[in-house]
Design a protein around this motif. Structure first.
Motif, PDB file in Angstrom:
ATOM      1  N   ALA A   9     -17.235  98.911  29.972  1.00  0.00           N
ATOM      2  CA  ALA A   9     -16.737  98.409  31.299  1.00  0.00           C
ATOM      3  C   ALA A   9     -16.973  99.347  32.436  1.00  0.00           C
ATOM      4  O   ALA A   9     -16.050  99.949  33.165  1.00  0.00           O
ATOM      5  CB  ALA A   9     -15.148  97.987  31.328  1.00  0.00           C
ATOM      6  N   GLU A  43     -17.090  96.441  36.459  1.00  0.00           N
ATOM      7  CA  GLU A  43     -15.628  96.313  36.980  1.00  0.00           C
ATOM      8  C   GLU A  43     -15.846  96.752  38.415  1.00  0.00           C
ATOM      9  O   GLU A  43     -15.604  97.949  38.963  1.00  0.00           O
ATOM     10  CB  GLU A  43     -14.597  97.144  36.430  1.00  0.00           C
ATOM     11  N   TYR A 183      -6.651  97.411  39.731  1.00  0.00           N
ATOM     12  CA  TYR A 183      -7.380  97.600  38.403  1.00  0.00           C
ATOM     13  C   TYR A 183      -6.451  97.137  37.233  1.00  0.00           C
ATOM     14  O   TYR A 183      -6.977  96.473  36.315  1.00  0.00           O
ATOM     15  CB  TYR A 183      -7.687  98.980  38.276  1.00  0.00           C
TER      16      TYR A 183
END
Ligand code: GLU
Length: 317
Positions: A9, A43, A183
């Protein structure tokens, strides 16, 4: 047994450095050793602005290191609806509220000058007295009501097994004034909908694991991923690897002529692989790596390590 699945990620910041490389390579090696499926998830919501070309550059560096993956998810920013749905669920349960307080107002309420800490614990008495059950994206932060409780995090590697987010951060932001999920929310929603069972990442995120566990519970997500929070790479001054320690971006070493096998050999030393090879393939790393013997303590990147990498490059001296 259900399919085991992990994710790589990266945040597309354009600066994957040796510390990130250690995490990704260990994650990849564990997955290949244990037959976990690997998904790549870029991300792009947890960084302020993603410059054009940086996503491709990030993928290019991972591939150059020798990593691959079984599938890739669309960019998080391409569809915000799963996160909006999650906010609606949280709002319908009365668990979130809009909050336009500034950092200094929050710090003042906490009664302490939190200069060194990026996280100021949010005092429960700052909550509004009435909580609406409707989520509206109005350009303000939204916070989750955090109970004062110790949360178990299902950790398989680090020595921390639980924490109390109410003591460390208090009600944290789940939707930001930039009209995007934070997040914490994005990662929780994505890990659940992408069927992630194994989360491997740096131990700087260990505090986040309790927050994400709490969010899963609030959203009614039943699956509980296993966590592996790995050592960070620090500079010789003990601080987390950053620009002040010189240019440790993988891309920079590549451009100076350092081979990925040289970088892999340094990562191998940090990961506790015996024998000090001068060069190692990712397959060699995977064959030799044993998570149980990897040190739990953070590792130090020294100027000698930098020299050692560069010595191998014909054009860098
Ligand atoms: N995108 C985050 C990073 O690059 C990783 C988040 C996570 O693994 O949960 O630091």
């Amino acid at each position: 047994m259900e399919n085991q699945r992990t994710r790589l990620a990266p945040s597309p910041t354009g600066a994957l450095h040796l510390g990130n490389a250690l995490t990704f390579v260990v994650n990849w090696a564990l997955a290949r050793q244990r037959g976990w499926e690997i998904v790549l998830r870029i991300e792009d919501l947890d960084t302020p602005r993603v410059k054009p070309g940086v996503v491709e550059q990030t993928i290019d560096i991972l591939r150059w290191l020798g990593l691959d993956w079984d599938s890739q998810h669309p960019l998080q920013s391409s569809d915000l609806s799963p996160y909006v749905d999650a906010m609606r669920t949280l709002a319908s349960k009365g668990l979130v509220y809009p909050c336009s307080l500034t950092r200094s107002e929050i710090a003042e309420a906490a009664g302490a000058p939190h200069e060194d800490s990026s996280e100021i614990p949010f005092e429960p008495n700052l909550r509004p007295s009435k909580i609406s059950t409707r989520f509206e994206d109005t350009g303000t932060n939204w916070r989750l009501m955090v109970p004062d409780e110790n949360i178990e995090i299902n950790e398989r590697f680090a020595n921390v097994k639980s924490s109390n987010p109410c003591q460390t951060v208090g009600d944290f932001v789940v939707w930001t004034q930039r009209e995007q999920p934070s997040y914490q929310l994005a990662v929780t929603v994505d890990d659940a909908r992408q069927g992630i069972t194994q989360i491997v990442r740096g131990n700087d995120l260990i505090d986040s694991a309790a927050r994400q566990t709490l969010l899963r519970r609030a959203l009614g997500i039943e699956s509980v991923p296993h966590h592996y929070h790995l050592p960070l790479v620090r500079g010789h001054d003990g601080r987390r690897l950053a620009k002040r320690h010189g240019d440790t971006r993988i891309e920079t070493y590549r451009d100076k002529g350092v081979e990925p096998e040289r970088i892999m050999a340094l990562l191998a030393r940090w990961a506790g692989i015996q024998g000090n090879p001068g060069s190692l393939s990712i397959q060699g790393f995977t064959d030799a790596f044993q998570v149980d013997t990897m040190s739990r303590g953070d590792v130090t990147f020294t100027p000698e390590d930098d020299q050692w990498l560069l010595q191998s490059a014909p054009h860098s001296r």
